[in-house]
Design a protein around this motif. Structure first.
Motif, short mmCIF file in Angstrom:
data_model
loop_
_atom_site.label_atom_id
_atom_site.label_comp_id
_atom_site.label_asym_id
_atom_site.label_seq_id
_atom_site.Cartn_x
_atom_site.Cartn_y
_atom_site.Cartn_z
N ILE A 195 48.51 47.85 62.53
CA ILE A 195 49.46 47.48 63.59
C ILE A 195 50.18 48.68 64.19
O ILE A 195 51.07 48.49 65.02
CB ILE A 195 50.49 46.44 63.10
N VAL A 196 49.80 49.89 63.82
CA VAL A 196 50.42 51.07 64.44
C VAL A 196 49.66 51.44 65.70
O VAL A 196 48.49 51.07 65.89
CB VAL A 196 50.48 52.27 63.46
N ALA A 197 50.35 52.16 66.59
CA ALA A 197 49.76 52.64 67.86
C ALA A 197 49.11 51.48 68.61
O ALA A 197 49.72 50.44 68.80
CB ALA A 197 48.78 53.78 67.59
N ASN A 198 47.85 51.64 69.01
CA ASN A 198 47.13 50.61 69.75
C ASN A 198 46.38 49.64 68.83
O ASN A 198 45.58 48.83 69.30
CB ASN A 198 46.12 51.25 70.70
N GLY A 199 46.63 49.73 67.54
CA GLY A 199 45.91 48.89 66.58
C GLY A 199 45.87 47.41 66.91
O GLY A 199 44.80 46.81 66.87
N PRO A 200 47.03 46.79 67.24
CA PRO A 200 46.97 45.36 67.55
C PRO A 200 46.09 45.05 68.76
O PRO A 200 45.39 44.03 68.78
CB PRO A 200 48.43 44.99 67.83
N LEU A 201 46.09 45.92 69.76
CA LEU A 201 45.23 45.71 70.94
C LEU A 201 43.76 45.85 70.58
O LEU A 201 42.92 45.06 71.00
CB LEU A 201 45.60 46.69 72.05
N VAL A 202 43.47 46.87 69.78
CA VAL A 202 42.08 47.08 69.36
C VAL A 202 41.62 45.90 68.50
O VAL A 202 40.54 45.34 68.72
CB VAL A 202 41.92 48.40 68.56
N TYR A 203 42.45 45.52 67.53
CA TYR A 203 42.10 44.40 66.66
C TYR A 203 41.83 43.14 67.47
O TYR A 203 40.84 42.44 67.25
CB TYR A 203 43.22 44.14 65.64
N ASN A 204 42.72 42.88 68.43
CA ASN A 204 42.58 41.68 69.25
C ASN A 204 41.27 41.68 70.02
O ASN A 204 40.60 40.65 70.12
CB ASN A 204 43.77 41.54 70.19
N LYS A 205 40.89 42.82 70.57
CA LYS A 205 39.63 42.88 71.33
C LYS A 205 38.42 42.85 70.42
O LYS A 205 37.41 42.23 70.74
CB LYS A 205 39.60 44.13 72.20
N MET A 206 38.52 43.53 69.29
CA MET A 206 37.36 43.62 68.41
C MET A 206 37.20 42.36 67.55
O MET A 206 36.09 41.84 67.43
CB MET A 206 37.43 44.86 67.51
N TYR A 207 38.27 41.89 66.97
CA TYR A 207 38.17 40.77 66.03
C TYR A 207 38.69 39.45 66.57
O TYR A 207 38.26 38.40 66.11
CB TYR A 207 38.88 41.12 64.73
N GLY A 208 39.64 39.50 67.48
CA GLY A 208 40.19 38.26 68.04
C GLY A 208 41.66 38.12 67.69
O GLY A 208 42.35 39.09 67.42
N ALA A 209 42.11 36.89 67.69
CA ALA A 209 43.53 36.58 67.48
C ALA A 209 44.03 37.13 66.15
O ALA A 209 43.29 37.16 65.16
CB ALA A 209 43.76 35.07 67.53
N LEU A 210 45.29 37.56 66.15
CA LEU A 210 45.90 38.07 64.93
C LEU A 210 46.12 36.96 63.92
O LEU A 210 46.09 37.19 62.71
CB LEU A 210 47.21 38.78 65.24
N ASN A 211 46.36 35.75 64.39
CA ASN A 211 46.56 34.58 63.54
C ASN A 211 45.47 33.57 63.86
O ASN A 211 45.31 33.15 65.00
CB ASN A 211 47.93 33.95 63.77
N TYR A 212 44.73 33.16 62.83
CA TYR A 212 43.68 32.17 63.06
C TYR A 212 43.40 31.44 61.75
O TYR A 212 43.83 31.86 60.68
CB TYR A 212 42.40 32.83 63.59
N SER A 213 42.71 30.37 61.85
CA SER A 213 42.26 29.64 60.67
C SER A 213 40.88 29.06 60.98
O SER A 213 40.47 28.98 62.13
CB SER A 213 43.24 28.53 60.30
N PHE A 214 40.19 28.65 59.94
CA PHE A 214 38.88 28.01 60.12
C PHE A 214 38.62 27.07 58.98
O PHE A 214 39.26 27.11 57.95
CB PHE A 214 37.76 29.05 60.26
#
Length: 144
Positions: A125-144
């Protein structure tokens, strides 16, 4: 002689501008291939397509940031298992929130013979991490 210099400069400019991601101008850039986007959704679909059984086994791994050789060893070990449904990465994919760190870990994890899912870690979650994570993996909170 001037014409050769101009042609050389023009050729260099064409090569440098046509490489589509070959050169990184800023470590905070987020340039991903289509195959590197929305990985959690893609892998959730693979998990949901598995045959229903009375037992679900998965491997929990985390803190792969900067531990690339060890992560590759983990993948080899995980791939030797026969009874796993998926791998859950518990975060700290990156150390500094840089796109390249996420890409390096994904390149290693893509060698798993099982789908893998991720959650975001405190280092992610530092720097652009949340943006990268969101684009690469998707939502920060999810369930399945």
């Amino acid at each position: 002689m001037k014409i050769y210099l101009r042609l050389s400069i023009l050729l260099l400019l064409v090569v440098l501008t046509s490489c589509d991601g070959l050169f990184q101008y800023n470590p905070n850039q987020i340039i991903l291939k289509e195959s590197e986007k929305n990985l959690n959704a893609k892998n959730i679909a693979l998990v949901q397509a598995l045959p229903v059984r009375d037992t679900l086994k998965f491997i929990l791994v985390g803190d792969t940031q900067r531990w690339y050789d060890e992560s590759a060893d983990f993948v080899k070990s995980a791939n030797s298992r026969k009874d796993i449904s998926f791998v859950l990465h518990s975060g700290d994919i990156s150390d500094f929130g840089l796109t390249q760190e996420f890409i390096w870990v994904n390149e290693i994890m893509q060698k798993l013979k099982y789908p893998y899912l991720t959650v975001i870690g405190n280092h992610d979650i530092v720097a652009n991490g949340p943006l990268v994570y969101n684009k690469m993996y998707g939502a920060l909170n999810y369930s399945f």
